[in-house]
Design a protein around this motif. Structure first.
Motif, PDB file in Angstrom:
ATOM      1  N   VAL A 181      18.734 -11.073   7.988  1.00 15.47           N
ATOM      2  CA  VAL A 181      17.866 -10.711   7.821  1.00 15.47           C
ATOM      3  C   VAL A 181      17.589  -9.186   8.100  1.00 15.47           C
ATOM      4  N   LEU A 182      17.987  -7.966   7.977  1.00 16.78           N
ATOM      5  CA  LEU A 182      18.423  -6.681   8.415  1.00 16.78           C
ATOM      6  C   LEU A 182      17.058  -6.386   9.256  1.00 16.78           C
ATOM      7  N   ASP A 183      15.636  -6.663   8.763  1.00 13.15           N
ATOM      8  CA  ASP A 183      14.254  -6.633   9.413  1.00 13.15           C
ATOM      9  C   ASP A 183      13.035  -7.008   7.925  1.00 13.15           C
ATOM     10  N   PRO A 184      12.685  -8.343   9.061  1.00 14.98           N
ATOM     11  CA  PRO A 184      11.929  -9.083   8.736  1.00 14.98           C
ATOM     12  C   PRO A 184      10.716  -8.019   8.023  1.00 14.98           C
ATOM     13  N   ASP A 185      10.216  -6.645   8.169  1.00 11.23           N
ATOM     14  CA  ASP A 185       8.606  -5.988   8.335  1.00 11.23           C
ATOM     15  C   ASP A 185       8.928  -4.991   8.014  1.00 11.23           C
ATOM     16  N   ALA A 186       9.883  -4.806   6.971  1.00 14.68           N
ATOM     17  CA  ALA A 186      10.534  -3.127   6.499  1.00 14.68           C
ATOM     18  C   ALA A 186      10.100  -2.398   5.898  1.00 14.68           C
ATOM     19  N   ALA A 187       8.789  -2.653   5.263  1.00 17.83           N
ATOM     20  CA  ALA A 187       7.686  -1.704   4.693  1.00 17.83           C
ATOM     21  C   ALA A 187       6.184  -2.911   4.460  1.00 17.83           C
ATOM     22  N   LEU A 188       4.959  -2.413   4.270  1.00 12.69           N
ATOM     23  CA  LEU A 188       4.525  -3.252   3.250  1.00 12.69           C
ATOM     24  C   LEU A 188       4.154  -2.569   2.337  1.00 12.69           C
ATOM     25  N   ALA A 189       3.943  -3.056   1.545  1.00 15.18           N
ATOM     26  CA  ALA A 189       4.103  -2.775  -0.250  1.00 15.18           C
ATOM     27  C   ALA A 189       2.434  -3.082  -0.704  1.00 15.18           C
ATOM     28  N   MET A 190       2.263  -1.983  -1.567  1.00 14.92           N
ATOM     29  CA  MET A 190       1.711  -2.298  -3.017  1.00 14.92           C
ATOM     30  C   MET A 190       1.353  -2.228  -4.131  1.00 14.92           C
ATOM     31  N   GLN A 191       0.453  -2.529  -4.801  1.00 17.99           N
ATOM     32  CA  GLN A 191       0.787  -1.583  -6.453  1.00 17.99           C
ATOM     33  C   GLN A 191      -0.883  -1.312  -6.886  1.00 17.99           C
ATOM     34  N   VAL A 192      -1.000  -0.807  -7.493  1.00 19.27           N
ATOM     35  CA  VAL A 192      -1.805   0.173  -8.108  1.00 19.27           C
ATOM     36  C   VAL A 192      -2.028  -0.733  -9.754  1.00 19.27           C
ATOM     37  N   LEU A 193      -3.575  -1.237  -9.768  1.00 15.28           N
ATOM     38  CA  LEU A 193      -3.381  -2.176 -11.176  1.00 15.28           C
ATOM     39  C   LEU A 193      -4.414  -1.503 -12.170  1.00 15.28           C
ATOM     40  N   GLY A 194      -5.155  -2.299 -12.697  1.00 16.43           N
ATOM     41  CA  GLY A 194      -6.127  -1.632 -13.549  1.00 16.43           C
ATOM     42  C   GLY A 194      -5.938  -1.466 -15.564  1.00 16.43           C
ATOM     43  N   ASN A 195      -7.002  -1.951 -16.175  1.00 14.82           N
ATOM     44  CA  ASN A 195      -6.639  -1.555 -17.567  1.00 14.82           C
ATOM     45  C   ASN A 195      -6.934  -0.342 -17.788  1.00 14.82           C
ATOM     46  N   ASP A 196      -7.788   0.901 -16.739  1.00 11.76           N
ATOM     47  CA  ASP A 196      -7.060   1.555 -17.652  1.00 11.76           C
ATOM     48  C   ASP A 196      -7.646   3.075 -16.561  1.00 11.76           C
ATOM     49  N   ALA A 197      -7.358   4.037 -16.641  1.00 10.05           N
ATOM     50  CA  ALA A 197      -7.180   5.080 -15.696  1.00 10.05           C
ATOM     51  C   ALA A 197      -8.070   4.818 -14.946  1.00 10.05           C
ATOM     52  N   LEU A 198      -9.597   5.008 -14.883  1.00 15.28           N
ATOM     53  CA  LEU A 198     -10.846   5.046 -13.750  1.00 15.28           C
ATOM     54  C   LEU A 198     -10.426   3.450 -12.802  1.00 15.28           C
ATOM     55  N   ASP A 199     -10.312   2.501 -13.538  1.00 11.45           N
ATOM     56  CA  ASP A 199      -9.620   1.171 -12.729  1.00 11.45           C
ATOM     57  C   ASP A 199      -8.663   1.892 -11.779  1.00 11.45           C
ATOM     58  N   ARG A 200      -7.780   2.304 -12.100  1.00 11.92           N
ATOM     59  CA  ARG A 200      -6.510   2.474 -11.037  1.00 11.92           C
ATOM     60  C   ARG A 200      -6.871   3.986 -10.164  1.00 11.92           C
ATOM     61  N   ILE A 201      -7.353   4.351 -10.320  1.00 11.73           N
ATOM     62  CA  ILE A 201      -7.915   5.703  -9.525  1.00 11.73           C
ATOM     63  C   ILE A 201      -9.170   4.946  -9.196  1.00 11.73           C
ATOM     64  N   GLY A 202     -10.392   4.139  -9.277  1.00 14.31           N
ATOM     65  CA  GLY A 202     -10.510   3.136  -8.511  1.00 14.31           C
ATOM     66  C   GLY A 202      -9.704   2.750  -7.267  1.00 14.31           C
ATOM     67  N   ASN A 203      -8.347   2.079  -7.756  1.00 17.56           N
ATOM     68  CA  ASN A 203      -8.195   0.856  -7.100  1.00 17.56           C
ATOM     69  C   ASN A 203      -7.157   1.751  -5.592  1.00 17.56           C
ATOM     70  N   VAL A 204      -6.775   2.920  -6.150  1.00 23.76           N
ATOM     71  CA  VAL A 204      -6.600   4.238  -5.642  1.00 23.76           C
ATOM     72  C   VAL A 204      -6.806   4.096  -4.259  1.00 23.76           C
TER      73      VAL A 204
END
Length: 469
Positions: A181-204
């Motif tokens: 284990v070189l770094d146990p906390d290397a970054a915070l990871a997220m992703q943008v999900l959504g069925n359409d553009a409005l959903d994904r913009i809202g998730n951002v």
């Protein structure tokens, strides 16, 4: 062993009697006489053996090379690098046509158990270290090592918007090795999900809203720390003042008590009123992580693919001046390449023949070159969902070179680039004195299809040798 001091111990040691005094049996000891047991001196730690690597071509870092170079390694650290380095007599020596830093997969699934990989219950404070598959997938790690990959950033919780913190993992044959284990906390990871553009913009917007709450939490924590320090200072000053005036105050009090008794009155003590101690904010592990991201202490890796959510993110990024975003996937990024470059955003590209996010993915092999040409810093990753894909990453990087990316930039995207983005460049990513000896000894150019990996070193340890396969 803890030593217990006695009043006579300094005298005995000073007189040189510690080593000379015999140890007596219990039956022979006079209960009135002190006894001293001779402690065994700890043997000095044996210095790790020196290893010398002779390279016809040493790639110190992309764009920096030395011909006929020597790399000296002691233990896990690179001790010397150069063409004029002397090799001490009796040193083990290994020769290689080409030597470079080990490859880094910035977006991998290797080393994690399948259940944790697609966990839906992850939160910002969820750690990918908890999902390590320590005793499985040996053959996948071996395949990655044979391809030259020595370090991966892996992430659990891919089924939700917020994955938690990534782990930077070195591919030791035994992942239970504490050095893995070189770094146990290397970054915070997220992703943008959504069925359409409005959903994904809202998730951002929702994901960025979490960063705002983390920043507010961190601000409150810092205010509390400042208020507490000020309160403690005032209390210390008051205690010092009271201590100085103690005798006078006592004399005055005794006089007032006596006067009250003479007058038949009840003496009332003067109550001291001190400032109320500041109240600590409620600790919240998720807000701690989000606050670290908002302050730029931890990178934010955000997977997104389409133009609307990328533009929404880029429009709002100035609100978060210290956030260090790394965008993964970015299938349609060529259409916002200039905007990404202007924002100084780093991207992780998975150079496959198919995009993951939309109608523009068929040209994915050219994506790295297109973004690089626009001035975007490009890293390579295997996609984060298939552990076996890490072994193919160097080949995919070579294909990106065949589709327009320069070999130097491709090597950067596999070595020093991800090391810098993940705050690991002080340890890995290049062949420099003081860094960890994570090295590849190759038969030829790092990204040539005909090149073979002869030896792989991780932390100075040979974890793979061609002649041992």
């Amino acid at each position: 062993m803890r030593s217990i001091a006695t009043p006579l111990a300094p005298l005995v040691v000073a007189a040189g009697l510690f080593a000379a005094t015999p140890v007596l049996s219990a039956s022979a000891v006079d209960p009135l006489e002190p006894t001293f047991a001779q402690e065994e001196e700890a043997a000095p730690a044996e210095e790790p053996a020196l290893l010398a690597i002779r390279a016809a071509r040493l790639i110190v870092a992309p764009g920096r090379e030395i011909e006929n170079a020597i790399v000296l390694v002691r233990g896990d650290v690179i001790q010397a690098v150069g063409a004029d380095v002397a090799i001490p007599e009796g040193t083990e020596t290994v020769d290689a046509p080409v030597v470079c830093a080990g490859f880094v997969d910035a977006w991998s699934a290797l080393g994690l158990d399948r259940g944790s990989l697609f966990d839906r219950s992850t939160r910002p404070s969820t750690s990918s270290v908890d999902g390590l598959e320590v005793y499985g997938d040996d053959y996948l790690r071996d395949a990655a090592l044979q391809a030259g990959v020595t370090t991966v950033r892996s992430q659990i919780g891919l089924a939700g918007n917020v994955h938690g913190t990534s782990v930077a993992l070195r591919l030791f044959p035994d992942l239970s090795d504490e050095r893995a284990v070189l770094d146990p906390d290397a970054a915070l990871a997220m992703q943008v999900l959504g069925n359409d553009a409005l959903d994904r913009i809202g998730n951002v917007d929702r994901l960025l809203g979490q960063l705002e709450s983390g920043a507010a939490y961190l601000k409150a924590q810092r205010k509390y720390a400042a208020d507490l320090a000020e309160w403690e200072k005032k209390i210390a000053e008051l205690e010092e003042e009271l201590e100085k005036d103690f005798k006078k105050k006592k004399k005055d009090r005794d006089k007032e008590v006596a006067e009250a008794e003479e007058e038949g009155k009840e003496y009332k003590e003067e109550r001291y009123k001190e400032d109320k101690k500041p109240r600590a904010p409620r600790f919240d592990a998720d807000s701690e992580v989000l606050g670290a991201v908002a302050e730029g202490e931890l990178p934010l890796i955000l997977e997104l693919h389409r133009i609307p959510e990328m533009r929404t993110l880029l429009r709002r990024l100035p609100e978060f001046g210290r956030v260090r975003p790394i965008l993964a996937g970015v299938s349609d990024a060529r259409f916002v390449a200039d905007e990404l470059a202007a924002a100084g955003v780093v991207v992780i590209v998975n150079p496959t023949t198919q995009g993951e996010g939309g109608a523009f993915g068929s040209n994915h092999l050219e994506l790295a070159a297109d973004l690089d040409e626009a001035g975007v810093e490009v890293l390579f990753g295997s996609g984060g969902r298939d552990a076996s894909a890490t072994a193919a990453l160097p080949l995919l990087a070579a294909r990106a070179v065949a589709h327009g990316l320069s070999p130097e930039k491709a090597l950067y995207a596999l070595t020093l680039g991800p090391a810098r983005a993940l705050d690991l460049a002080d340890r890995i990513g290049s062949v420099e004195v003081g860094k960890q000896a994570d090295l590849l000894l190759l038969s030829g150019d790092p990204l040539s299809a005909t090149t073979r990996v002869q030896h792989v070193l991780i932390a100075g340890e040979k974890v793979l040798s061609a002649d041992a396969r």
